[in-house]
Design a protein around this motif. Structure first.
Motif, PDB file in Angstrom:
ATOM      1  N   TYR A 281       2.905   0.994 -10.002  1.00  8.23           N
ATOM      2  CA  TYR A 281       1.479   1.042  -9.667  1.00  8.23           C
ATOM      3  C   TYR A 281       0.795  -0.205 -10.198  1.00  8.23           C
ATOM      4  O   TYR A 281       0.886  -0.521 -11.387  1.00  8.23           O
ATOM      5  CB  TYR A 281       0.821   2.297 -10.251  1.00  8.23           C
ATOM      6  CG  TYR A 281       1.119   3.538  -9.459  1.00  8.23           C
ATOM      7  CD1 TYR A 281       0.328   3.883  -8.365  1.00  8.23           C
ATOM      8  CD2 TYR A 281       2.192   4.354  -9.789  1.00  8.23           C
ATOM      9  CE1 TYR A 281       0.603   5.023  -7.619  1.00  8.23           C
ATOM     10  CE2 TYR A 281       2.468   5.495  -9.052  1.00  8.23           C
ATOM     11  CZ  TYR A 281       1.679   5.819  -7.970  1.00  8.23           C
ATOM     12  OH  TYR A 281       1.953   6.941  -7.233  1.00  8.23           O
ATOM     13  N   GLU A 282       0.115  -0.917  -9.309  1.00  2.66           N
ATOM     14  CA  GLU A 282      -0.689  -2.083  -9.679  1.00  2.66           C
ATOM     15  C   GLU A 282      -2.145  -1.636  -9.824  1.00  2.66           C
ATOM     16  O   GLU A 282      -2.806  -1.952 -10.799  1.00  2.66           O
ATOM     17  CB  GLU A 282      -0.550  -3.165  -8.603  1.00  2.66           C
ATOM     18  CG  GLU A 282      -1.293  -4.430  -8.891  1.00  2.66           C
ATOM     19  CD  GLU A 282      -0.612  -5.301  -9.951  1.00  2.66           C
ATOM     20  OE1 GLU A 282      -1.255  -6.268 -10.364  1.00  2.66           O
ATOM     21  OE2 GLU A 282       0.517  -5.021 -10.372  1.00  2.66           O
ATOM     22  N   ARG A 283      -2.650  -0.909  -8.827  1.00  5.65           N
ATOM     23  CA  ARG A 283      -3.994  -0.327  -8.854  1.00  5.65           C
ATOM     24  C   ARG A 283      -3.893   1.099  -8.300  1.00  5.65           C
ATOM     25  O   ARG A 283      -4.005   1.313  -7.093  1.00  5.65           O
ATOM     26  CB  ARG A 283      -4.963  -1.168  -8.031  1.00  5.65           C
ATOM     27  CG  ARG A 283      -5.371  -2.459  -8.715  1.00  5.65           C
ATOM     28  CD  ARG A 283      -6.574  -3.131  -8.080  1.00  5.65           C
ATOM     29  NE  ARG A 283      -6.499  -3.292  -6.644  1.00  5.65           N
ATOM     30  CZ  ARG A 283      -5.999  -4.348  -6.019  1.00  5.65           C
ATOM     31  NH1 ARG A 283      -5.508  -5.348  -6.701  1.00  5.65           N
ATOM     32  NH2 ARG A 283      -5.992  -4.407  -4.706  1.00  5.65           N
ATOM     33  N   PRO A 284      -3.686   2.087  -9.181  1.00  2.53           N
ATOM     34  CA  PRO A 284      -3.557   3.469  -8.713  1.00  2.53           C
ATOM     35  C   PRO A 284      -4.882   3.979  -8.135  1.00  2.53           C
ATOM     36  O   PRO A 284      -5.944   3.662  -8.673  1.00  2.53           O
ATOM     37  CB  PRO A 284      -3.187   4.261  -9.964  1.00  2.53           C
ATOM     38  CG  PRO A 284      -3.067   3.300 -11.082  1.00  2.53           C
ATOM     39  CD  PRO A 284      -3.532   1.971 -10.620  1.00  2.53           C
ATOM     40  N   ARG A 285      -4.798   4.763  -7.074  1.00  2.00           N
ATOM     41  CA  ARG A 285      -6.011   5.377  -6.515  1.00  2.00           C
ATOM     42  C   ARG A 285      -6.513   6.418  -7.514  1.00  2.00           C
ATOM     43  O   ARG A 285      -5.781   6.861  -8.408  1.00  2.00           O
ATOM     44  CB  ARG A 285      -5.761   5.956  -5.141  1.00  2.00           C
ATOM     45  CG  ARG A 285      -4.797   7.102  -5.087  1.00  2.00           C
ATOM     46  CD  ARG A 285      -4.568   7.575  -3.629  1.00  2.00           C
ATOM     47  NE  ARG A 285      -3.420   8.430  -3.550  1.00  2.00           N
ATOM     48  CZ  ARG A 285      -3.435   9.739  -3.812  1.00  2.00           C
ATOM     49  NH1 ARG A 285      -4.555  10.331  -4.141  1.00  2.00           N
ATOM     50  NH2 ARG A 285      -2.333  10.459  -3.724  1.00  2.00           N
ATOM     51  N   THR A 286      -7.749   6.846  -7.355  1.00  2.00           N
ATOM     52  CA  THR A 286      -8.416   7.723  -8.319  1.00  2.00           C
ATOM     53  C   THR A 286      -7.640   9.004  -8.599  1.00  2.00           C
ATOM     54  O   THR A 286      -7.435   9.372  -9.751  1.00  2.00           O
ATOM     55  CB  THR A 286      -9.831   8.066  -7.826  1.00  2.00           C
ATOM     56  OG1 THR A 286     -10.543   6.854  -7.624  1.00  2.00           O
ATOM     57  CG2 THR A 286     -10.571   8.916  -8.840  1.00  2.00           C
ATOM     58  N   GLY A 287      -7.179   9.711  -7.577  1.00  2.00           N
ATOM     59  CA  GLY A 287      -6.476  10.980  -7.777  1.00  2.00           C
ATOM     60  C   GLY A 287      -5.202  10.828  -8.587  1.00  2.00           C
ATOM     61  O   GLY A 287      -4.874  11.672  -9.426  1.00  2.00           O
TER      62      GLY A 287
ATOM     63  N   ASP B  87       0.850  -1.190   0.000  1.00  2.00           N
ATOM     64  CA  ASP B  87       0.000   0.000   0.000  1.00  2.00           C
ATOM     65  C   ASP B  87       0.889   1.243   0.000  1.00  2.00           C
ATOM     66  O   ASP B  87       1.874   1.316   0.739  1.00  2.00           O
ATOM     67  CB  ASP B  87      -0.891   0.027   1.251  1.00  2.00           C
ATOM     68  CG  ASP B  87      -1.641   1.341   1.349  1.00  2.00           C
ATOM     69  OD1 ASP B  87      -2.619   1.515   0.607  1.00  2.00           O
ATOM     70  OD2 ASP B  87      -1.218   2.216   2.146  1.00  2.00           O
ATOM     71  N   HIS B  88       0.522   2.215  -0.838  1.00  2.00           N
ATOM     72  CA  HIS B  88       1.179   3.529  -0.815  1.00  2.00           C
ATOM     73  C   HIS B  88       0.087   4.581  -1.022  1.00  2.00           C
ATOM     74  O   HIS B  88      -0.453   4.719  -2.126  1.00  2.00           O
ATOM     75  CB  HIS B  88       2.251   3.639  -1.901  1.00  2.00           C
ATOM     76  CG  HIS B  88       2.809   5.023  -2.034  1.00  2.00           C
ATOM     77  ND1 HIS B  88       3.574   5.601  -1.048  1.00  2.00           N
ATOM     78  CD2 HIS B  88       2.689   5.950  -3.012  1.00  2.00           C
ATOM     79  CE1 HIS B  88       3.911   6.822  -1.428  1.00  2.00           C
ATOM     80  NE2 HIS B  88       3.375   7.055  -2.622  1.00  2.00           N
TER      81      HIS B  88
END
Length: 131
Positions: A43-49, A24-25
């Motif tokens: 990045y495996e699953r980038p957060r929305t922002g 997690d980052h």
């Protein structure tokens, strides 16, 4: 002799696969890849922002090396208007819970132009699971 090379290849592939782990980052799921001392957080699953800034699966955030329990290398900060800004970071691998915490100074930009002001970034990666 062919069996020897097949076993060696299988061992090498298993070790490569085992090296990948998810972290997690800041709400994004990152993949840590390792090849010898080389380390890369992707990045495996980038957060929305972050995704809005053009970051997708496979985009690298950190690339560098691990020496003992110390990471050092290059990190990037992303913006929807500018190319990624690269800067040096370094820091330890910490236990309980397992995490990597790197720090680095980078210049602040305004509309993609350096301002002469600096900020310190702290990148924290917390282990989640094997990918």
């Amino acid at each position: 002799m062919h069996i020897f090379w097949a076993v060696l290849a299988a061992l090498f592939m298993a070790q490569g696969a085992a090296a990948d782990s998810c972290w997690d980052h800041n709400g994004s799921v990152m993949r840590l890849t390792a090849a010898g001392a080389q380390r890369t957080f992707l990045y495996e699953r980038p957060r929305t922002g972050v995704a809005r800034a053009g970051v997708g699966t496979g985009t690298w955030l950190f690339s560098g090396t691990k020496t003992g329990d110390w990471y050092s290398g290059t990190a990037r900060v992303f913006s929807s208007q500018c190319a990624p800004l690269e800067y040096r970071v370094e820091g330890p691998v910490l236990q309980n819970p397992l995490r990597v915490e790197m720090r680095g100074s980078r210049q602040i930009h305004d509309n993609c132009v350096p301002t002469g002001r600096w900020t310190e970034d702290v990148l924290v990666f917390s282990y989640l699971y094997g990918c």
